[in-house]
Design a protein around this motif. Structure first.
Motif, PDB file in Angstrom:
ATOM      1  N   ILE A 110      -0.770  49.772   4.437  1.00 20.39           N
ATOM      2  CA  ILE A 110      -1.268  48.419   4.748  1.00 20.39           C
ATOM      3  C   ILE A 110      -0.147  47.556   5.308  1.00 20.39           C
ATOM      4  N   ALA A 111       1.036  47.620   4.690  1.00 14.74           N
ATOM      5  CA  ALA A 111       2.171  46.809   5.150  1.00 14.74           C
ATOM      6  C   ALA A 111       2.574  47.178   6.568  1.00 14.74           C
ATOM      7  N   MET A 112       2.514  48.467   6.904  1.00 12.90           N
ATOM      8  CA  MET A 112       2.870  48.896   8.251  1.00 12.90           C
ATOM      9  C   MET A 112       1.921  48.308   9.285  1.00 12.90           C
ATOM     10  N   VAL A 113       0.618  48.309   8.977  1.00 11.87           N
ATOM     11  CA  VAL A 113      -0.364  47.761   9.920  1.00 11.87           C
ATOM     12  C   VAL A 113      -0.183  46.245  10.058  1.00 11.87           C
ATOM     13  N   LEU A 114       0.028  45.560   8.959  1.00  6.93           N
ATOM     14  CA  LEU A 114       0.155  44.104   8.997  1.00  6.93           C
ATOM     15  C   LEU A 114       1.453  43.640   9.656  1.00  6.93           C
ATOM     16  N   ASN A 115       2.557  44.299   9.339  1.00  3.40           N
ATOM     17  CA  ASN A 115       3.874  43.802   9.733  1.00  3.40           C
ATOM     18  C   ASN A 115       4.514  44.572  10.870  1.00  3.40           C
ATOM     19  N   GLY A 116       3.953  45.728  11.249  1.00  6.69           N
ATOM     20  CA  GLY A 116       4.570  46.522  12.287  1.00  6.69           C
ATOM     21  C   GLY A 116       5.867  47.148  11.803  1.00  6.69           C
TER      22      GLY A 116
END
Length: 388
Positions: free
Chosen positions: A337-343
């Motif tokens: 989730i963090a990767m999708v939100l923050n790149g």
């Protein structure tokens, strides 16, 4: 004997002339449909004809001088050294020409920048690789993506599918504006520098992260006008079209009503305060099933992720690593989730905070069920918690 040597050149000249005679002379700048684009059009051809006139005067004088004052006819070179009259003429004449061209050019530039007294203001935000349109007065907001099917674009080892008429210049949701109204654009970017460019409207404005640049247009004729991002903004730069659909005032009002009806209802104030500012409004009480999230996630993935990571999840190494079997898709849900939100800083992976909680949950669910051995469903509440 002479005619023998002239046959081949004469034949070539005849072929060239026949080719030119059958050429299509309809190639031109696209017809202008706004006051500014018409000024640009007239300015272009006005200066072109000035340049043509200068060409014939200068080269005509040069060739005439070479022919009439050649040494073989006994011509003597005249001396113009320190001739004040000549120096004044060749200084004044170019100065007058430049002033004559500078006046309409300056007037056009000033008109391009005068976005005051607009009837409608639309905030345009560029993303890799799509456009977001936010109508300030009408409360309409949506994302516009390329709608050309991927099987027409990707030709890895085999011809692609038959191209559409507006191949790479078609979108799922065009920008819609009323005819005859002054529309002000507030243009910015979420990631890198983009360019909102529609030739027939006379607008080519950069979208720069952290800045808002404005432009405007008043379209005088209903129709559909197409453009593209004018800045090299990344791998999918060529797949970032712009479509402006111009309707009559009554049809525009109807479109606003229909579009607002399709938008999800705004969340309660406490939910809106907790959500990220760029997240789209959605019903916080909707209960999602894993199958619904997976189906929606496939659509979100196709619109936002497939251009880099490919529809198969195999990616395009080294810039775009595969998702199929990756540590992201098979690892902890929180990291995914963090990767999708923050790149991922320092890479081409851009943040997707502008997606709604359900969109992020859906695409993460899709990636985890499609390319791992797990059947992990991620709920919007988990994404909302990750935003805090």
């Amino acid at each position: 004997m002479l005619s023998k040597f002239l046959r081949a050149p004469a034949a070539l000249a005849a072929i060239a002339f026949s080719t030119l005679a059958s050429a299509d002379y309809a190639v031109d700048i696209l017809p202008p449909v706004t006051p500014v684009s018409r000024e640009i059009y007239d300015l272009h051809f006005g200066i072109l004809w000035v340049c043509v006139a200068i060409f014939f005067v200068v080269f005509g004088a040069m060739f005439w001088s070479i022919f009439k004052h050649r040494k073989s006819v006994g011509a003597k070179a005249a001396q113009f050294h320190e001739n004040t009259t000549i120096e004044v003429i060749w200084t004044i004449v170019p100065f007058v020409i430049l002033i004559g061209m500078a006046y309409p050019a300056t007037k056009t530039v000033l008109d391009m920048k005068d976005a005051s007294n607009a009837d409608i203001s639309v905030k345009v935000t560029a993303y890799q690789w799509k456009w977001e349109y936010d109508y300030q007065q009408d409360g309409v907001k949506f994302l516009s993506h390329l709608s050309t099917p991927r099987d027409q674009i990707e030709e890895y080892g085999k011809p692609g599918a038959k191209k559409n008429e507006n191949y790479l210049l078609e979108v799922d949701q065009p920008m819609v504006v009323p005819v005859g109204k002054k529309v002000r654009l507030l243009i910015t970017s979420n990631d890198v520098i983009h360019g909102w460019y529609v030739p027939q409207l006379g607008v080519n404005q950069y979208g720069i992260p952290g800045f808002i640049k404005d432009a405007w247009f008043t379209i005088e004729k209903a129709g559909t006008y197409r453009g593209q991002c004018s800045q090299i903004c990344g791998k999918e730069h060529g797949y970032m079209p712009i479509v402006v659909d111009v309707k009559g005032e009554a049809d525009y009002a109807k479109w606003v009503q229909e579009t607002k009806a399709k938008m999800p209802p705004p969340p309660p104030p406490q939910v809106a305060a907790a959500a990220a500012p760029a997240a789209a409004a959605e019903d916080p009480n909707k209960k999602w099933t894993a199958e619904e999230l997976k189906a929606k996630g496939e659509q979100v993935y196709a619109a936002n992720c497939a251009s880099c990571h490919q529809a198969t999840g195999k990616g395009l190494a080294p810039a775009f690593p595969p998702l199929d079997g990756s540590k992201i898709a098979t690892g902890a849900k929180g990291a995914h989730i963090a990767m999708v939100l923050n790149g991922k800083p320092g890479t081409a992976m851009a943040p997707f905070k502008h997606l709604s909680d359900s969109d992020v949950a859906a695409v993460v669910t899709y990636e985890r069920t499609a390319w791992s051995n797990k059947a992990d469903a991620v709920m919007p509440a988990e994404v909302k918690a990750a935003r805090k």
